[in-house]
Design a protein around this motif. Sequence first.
Motif, PDB file in Angstrom:
ATOM      1  N   HIS A   1      91.485  86.623  20.057  1.00 50.85           N
ATOM      2  CA  HIS A   1      92.697  87.417  20.288  1.00 50.85           C
ATOM      3  C   HIS A   1      93.489  86.888  21.479  1.00 50.85           C
ATOM      4  N   ALA A   2      92.812  86.246  22.418  1.00 52.99           N
ATOM      5  CA  ALA A   2      93.504  85.689  23.580  1.00 52.99           C
ATOM      6  C   ALA A   2      94.342  84.467  23.203  1.00 52.99           C
ATOM      7  N   ASP A   3      93.923  83.732  22.190  1.00 50.36           N
ATOM      8  CA  ASP A   3      94.625  82.522  21.748  1.00 50.36           C
ATOM      9  C   ASP A   3      94.469  82.453  20.230  1.00 50.36           C
ATOM     10  N   PRO A   4      95.234  83.279  19.495  1.00 55.67           N
ATOM     11  CA  PRO A   4      94.908  83.536  18.090  1.00 55.67           C
ATOM     12  C   PRO A   4      95.314  82.473  17.085  1.00 55.67           C
ATOM     13  N   THR A   5      96.235  81.580  17.435  1.00 55.06           N
ATOM     14  CA  THR A   5      96.787  80.667  16.422  1.00 55.06           C
ATOM     15  C   THR A   5      96.709  79.211  16.861  1.00 55.06           C
ATOM     16  N   PHE A   6      96.796  78.350  15.874  1.00 54.24           N
ATOM     17  CA  PHE A   6      97.002  76.921  16.099  1.00 54.24           C
ATOM     18  C   PHE A   6      97.821  76.402  14.921  1.00 54.24           C
ATOM     19  N   VAL A   7      98.361  75.212  15.047  1.00 52.18           N
ATOM     20  CA  VAL A   7      99.263  74.661  14.028  1.00 52.18           C
ATOM     21  C   VAL A   7      98.674  73.381  13.458  1.00 52.18           C
ATOM     22  N   VAL A   8      98.647  73.298  12.138  1.00 55.37           N
ATOM     23  CA  VAL A   8      98.262  72.075  11.430  1.00 55.37           C
ATOM     24  C   VAL A   8      99.363  71.771  10.423  1.00 55.37           C
ATOM     25  N   ASP A   9      99.944  70.583  10.502  1.00 54.87           N
ATOM     26  CA  ASP A   9     100.995  70.160   9.572  1.00 54.87           C
ATOM     27  C   ASP A   9     102.122  71.193   9.473  1.00 54.87           C
ATOM     28  N   ASN A  10     102.533  71.703  10.637  1.00 56.22           N
ATOM     29  CA  ASN A  10     103.638  72.658  10.741  1.00 56.22           C
ATOM     30  C   ASN A  10     103.351  74.014  10.098  1.00 56.22           C
ATOM     31  N   VAL A  11     102.087  74.286   9.836  1.00 60.40           N
ATOM     32  CA  VAL A  11     101.672  75.583   9.283  1.00 60.40           C
ATOM     33  C   VAL A  11     100.860  76.320  10.341  1.00 60.40           C
ATOM     34  N   ILE A  12     101.242  77.558  10.620  1.00 59.45           N
ATOM     35  CA  ILE A  12     100.550  78.363  11.632  1.00 59.45           C
ATOM     36  C   ILE A  12      99.278  78.941  11.025  1.00 59.45           C
ATOM     37  N   HIS A  13      98.177  78.765  11.727  1.00 55.72           N
ATOM     38  CA  HIS A  13      96.883  79.302  11.295  1.00 55.72           C
ATOM     39  C   HIS A  13      96.463  80.428  12.239  1.00 55.72           C
ATOM     40  N   TYR A  14      96.241  81.603  11.675  1.00 55.52           N
ATOM     41  CA  TYR A  14      95.708  82.753  12.422  1.00 55.52           C
ATOM     42  C   TYR A  14      94.278  82.954  11.931  1.00 55.52           C
ATOM     43  N   CYS A  15      93.301  82.639  12.788  1.00 58.06           N
ATOM     44  CA  CYS A  15      91.891  82.620  12.368  1.00 58.06           C
ATOM     45  C   CYS A  15      91.007  83.370  13.365  1.00 58.06           C
ATOM     46  N   VAL A  16      91.441  84.556  13.777  1.00 59.80           N
ATOM     47  CA  VAL A  16      90.676  85.344  14.740  1.00 59.80           C
ATOM     48  C   VAL A  16      89.415  85.883  14.053  1.00 59.80           C
ATOM     49  N   ALA A  17      88.268  85.605  14.680  1.00 58.15           N
ATOM     50  CA  ALA A  17      86.992  85.927  14.043  1.00 58.15           C
ATOM     51  C   ALA A  17      86.601  87.396  14.168  1.00 58.15           C
ATOM     52  N   ASN A  18      87.290  88.152  14.987  1.00 57.68           N
ATOM     53  CA  ASN A  18      87.005  89.598  15.075  1.00 57.68           C
ATOM     54  C   ASN A  18      88.320  90.373  15.024  1.00 57.68           C
ATOM     55  N   MET A  19      89.046  90.185  13.936  1.00 56.34           N
ATOM     56  CA  MET A  19      90.359  90.819  13.791  1.00 56.34           C
ATOM     57  C   MET A  19      90.324  92.324  14.035  1.00 56.34           C
ATOM     58  N   PRO A  20      89.354  93.067  13.477  1.00 52.21           N
ATOM     59  CA  PRO A  20      89.370  94.522  13.686  1.00 52.21           C
ATOM     60  C   PRO A  20      89.208  94.942  15.139  1.00 52.21           C
ATOM     61  N   GLY A  21      88.756  94.018  16.000  1.00 48.16           N
ATOM     62  CA  GLY A  21      88.645  94.330  17.414  1.00 48.16           C
ATOM     63  C   GLY A  21      89.981  94.642  18.061  1.00 48.16           C
ATOM     64  N   ALA A  22      91.065  94.216  17.443  1.00 48.28           N
ATOM     65  CA  ALA A  22      92.395  94.493  18.002  1.00 48.28           C
ATOM     66  C   ALA A  22      92.774  95.966  17.846  1.00 48.28           C
ATOM     67  N   VAL A  23      92.192  96.615  16.856  1.00 49.05           N
ATOM     68  CA  VAL A  23      92.410  98.057  16.673  1.00 49.05           C
ATOM     69  C   VAL A  23      91.039  98.727  16.804  1.00 49.05           C
ATOM     70  N   ALA A  24      90.483  98.564  17.991  1.00 48.05           N
ATOM     71  CA  ALA A  24      89.064  98.832  18.209  1.00 48.05           C
ATOM     72  C   ALA A  24      88.682 100.292  18.031  1.00 48.05           C
ATOM     73  N   ARG A  25      89.576 101.207  18.360  1.00 46.83           N
ATOM     74  CA  ARG A  25      89.217 102.620  18.216  1.00 46.83           C
ATOM     75  C   ARG A  25      89.091 102.993  16.736  1.00 46.83           C
ATOM     76  N   THR A  26      90.103 102.665  15.954  1.00 52.86           N
ATOM     77  CA  THR A  26      90.027 102.917  14.512  1.00 52.86           C
ATOM     78  C   THR A  26      88.800 102.245  13.916  1.00 52.86           C
ATOM     79  N   SER A  27      88.580 100.986  14.298  1.00 50.84           N
ATOM     80  CA  SER A  27      87.475 100.212  13.724  1.00 50.84           C
ATOM     81  C   SER A  27      86.115 100.795  14.092  1.00 50.84           C
ATOM     82  N   THR A  28      85.969 101.250  15.321  1.00 45.67           N
ATOM     83  CA  THR A  28      84.686 101.799  15.763  1.00 45.67           C
ATOM     84  C   THR A  28      84.307 103.031  14.965  1.00 45.67           C
ATOM     85  N   PHE A  29      85.251 103.951  14.779  1.00 41.64           N
ATOM     86  CA  PHE A  29      84.946 105.156  14.017  1.00 41.64           C
ATOM     87  C   PHE A  29      84.679 104.834  12.554  1.00 41.64           C
TER      88      PHE A  29
END
Length: 371
Positions: free
Chosen positions: A283-311
């Motif tokens: 989440h601190a550095d969520p993206t990188f670019v390969v061949d002008n395509v943005i890649h979002y590959c955060v391995a714990n995506m639900p952690g960004a909405v941690a309260r909803t996810s925890t319950f």
Amino acid sequence: MLVGVPKEIKNHEYRVGLTPASVRELVARGHQVIVQQDAGAEIGLLDEQYVAAGAAIVGTAREIFARAEMIVKVKEPQPAECAMLRPGQVLYTYLHLAPDPEQTAALVKSGAVCIAYETITGQGGGLPLLAPMSEVAGRMAIQAGASHLEKSKGGMGLLLGGVPGVAPGHVVVIGAGVVGTNALQMAVGAGARVTVLDKNVDRLRQLDLVFGNRISTLYSNALALEKAVLSADLVVGGVLVPGAAAPKLVTRDMVSHMKKGAVIVDVAIDQGGCFETSHPTTHADPTFVVDNVIHYCVANMPGAVARTSTFALNNATIGHAVALAGKGWKQAMADDPHLRQGLNVCEGKITYAAVAQALGYDYVPAESLLN
């Protein structure tokens, strides 16, 4: 049983293994629970709430690991946590071992009994402990993708839903499981043009009945996948093979021919990802670019909405936690074949076939260890 809940230490991970309500369920059955100080503070679950539910607050993770008979977490143990596990101690958490040989080796060395949320099955089929986080991640995939299509985030400057007189963006969803279904719900709601691919024709029929002409369904083969990906503005990868590494369905060559400024969201990254160009991000550095395509590959995506996810997660995990604490892991697994599917590593042995195959270990059936 003495149950321990350490504070999560993975980057920007604010979820917590047990809520105060879950603690109360365990305490009411005669168990003791120790929770690391401020384990849930970031999502409004305060130490006072845990104390009111019957838990004791402990200052350090080291004390939690040293005292507890069962450790309840959310994310896979980090190297420092693996080093604190001991033989016979129960670890109940997400593991995602197939693409992670280092963690697997550390858990084998620990001698602990390691139960993975993501491979526990349900009476009606499916993976009920993975499902709530897949729901969250699928919905978040569209939020994240739409955000990174903005020019300021490096995208092509496209509004996913379009406006009158301007065509909406094209969202391609690979996989029609829990992740894919939740992603396409959000994409349809945002007004995007949506294509979903899967090899399960019955599942595609179900989605067609629900969404009708608001989506396009395609049987997934190499040609159909390539055509869809090359026409997409946002591609969401939600393919899962339970316990095994995700198949690399989108090749580097396909990515190189995608639109400039398009976005990939690889929700399968926990299991290695389904794009050849993917690697895990945070989440601190969520993206990188390969061949002008943005890649979002955060391995714990639900952690960004941690309260909803925890319950949501606790709703799914507490039943098995109660069984493990009340019966001990051997009896609980002997009584419940679905829980037994969660045993991945046990006392130095790999007990889940897909993990053993992926990483070259001998496979030892869980049943052989229960007597």
